[in-house]
Design a protein around this motif. Structure first.
Motif, PDB file in Angstrom:
ATOM      1  N   ARG A  39       0.833  -1.212   0.000  1.00  0.00           N
ATOM      2  CA  ARG A  39       0.000   0.000   0.000  1.00  0.00           C
ATOM      3  C   ARG A  39       0.860   1.252   0.000  1.00  0.00           C
ATOM      4  NH1 ARG A  39      -5.349  -1.116   0.685  1.00  0.00           N
ATOM      5  NH2 ARG A  39      -5.811  -3.278   1.217  1.00  0.00           N
ATOM      6  N   THR A  44      -4.848   0.023   5.710  1.00  0.00           N
ATOM      7  CA  THR A  44      -5.609  -0.615   4.633  1.00  0.00           C
ATOM      8  C   THR A  44      -6.457   0.377   3.843  1.00  0.00           C
ATOM      9  OG1 THR A  44      -7.419  -1.193   6.138  1.00  0.00           O
ATOM     10  CG2 THR A  44      -5.663  -2.836   5.825  1.00  0.00           C
ATOM     11  N   HIS A  45      -6.607   1.604   4.353  1.00  0.00           N
ATOM     12  CA  HIS A  45      -7.365   2.615   3.610  1.00  0.00           C
ATOM     13  C   HIS A  45      -6.511   3.289   2.526  1.00  0.00           C
ATOM     14  CE1 HIS A  45      -5.467   4.744   6.963  1.00  0.00           C
ATOM     15  NE2 HIS A  45      -5.499   5.819   6.205  1.00  0.00           N
ATOM     16  N   TYR A  46      -5.205   3.026   2.530  1.00  0.00           N
ATOM     17  CA  TYR A  46      -4.333   3.550   1.474  1.00  0.00           C
ATOM     18  C   TYR A  46      -4.471   2.680   0.225  1.00  0.00           C
ATOM     19  CZ  TYR A  46      -1.987   6.607   4.821  1.00  0.00           C
ATOM     20  OH  TYR A  46      -1.710   7.580   5.737  1.00  0.00           O
ATOM     21  N   GLU A  67      -2.268   1.524  11.030  1.00  0.00           N
ATOM     22  CA  GLU A  67      -3.479   0.782  11.350  1.00  0.00           C
ATOM     23  C   GLU A  67      -3.144  -0.620  11.856  1.00  0.00           C
ATOM     24  OE1 GLU A  67      -7.312  -1.006   8.909  1.00  0.00           O
ATOM     25  OE2 GLU A  67      -6.035   0.485   7.958  1.00  0.00           O
TER      26      GLU A  67
END
Length: 106
Positions: A39, A44-46, A67
């Motif tokens: 990422r 995990t939002h990237y 995270e």
């Protein structure tokens, strides 16, 4: 050249091109049987920038908090910087430690 500017894909390649970098950046295997998303940041939002195949190894340039992720090696908030703008959760990397094994990213 500063160590932070070096992108290493293979420990042998590093030893041939930059002896100091080979001594300061270690390569670690991913958890067996797992593909791992790389990422653009420590969470995990990237966005996913690429995927590493099972059996791959990664150089850890530095590590940072991010995270929490649960993987084959437990839960971890540590993310490993493997190249410029590329991070993998430490929960998928066999470092032999629950803590930091490299310098903290600045």
């Amino acid at each position: 050249m500063a160590t932070e500017d070096i992108v290493i894909t293979d420990a042998t390649e590093a030893a041939e091109t930059e002896p100091l970098a080979a001594a300061t950046i270690r390569t670690y295997p991913l958890a067996p049987g797992h593909t791992v998303n790389v990422r653009s940041g420590p969470g995990t939002h990237y966005p996913i920038v690429r995927t590493l195949s099972a059996g791959s190894s990664v150089p850890i340039r530095c590590q940072c908090q991010g995270e929490s992720v649960t993987g084959p090696y437990g839960s971890s908030t540590i993310w490993d910087n493997i190249a410029n703008g590329q991070f993998v959760s430490d929960a998928y990397v066999r470092t032999g430690s629950d803590g930091y094994v490299a310098v903290k990213c600045s």
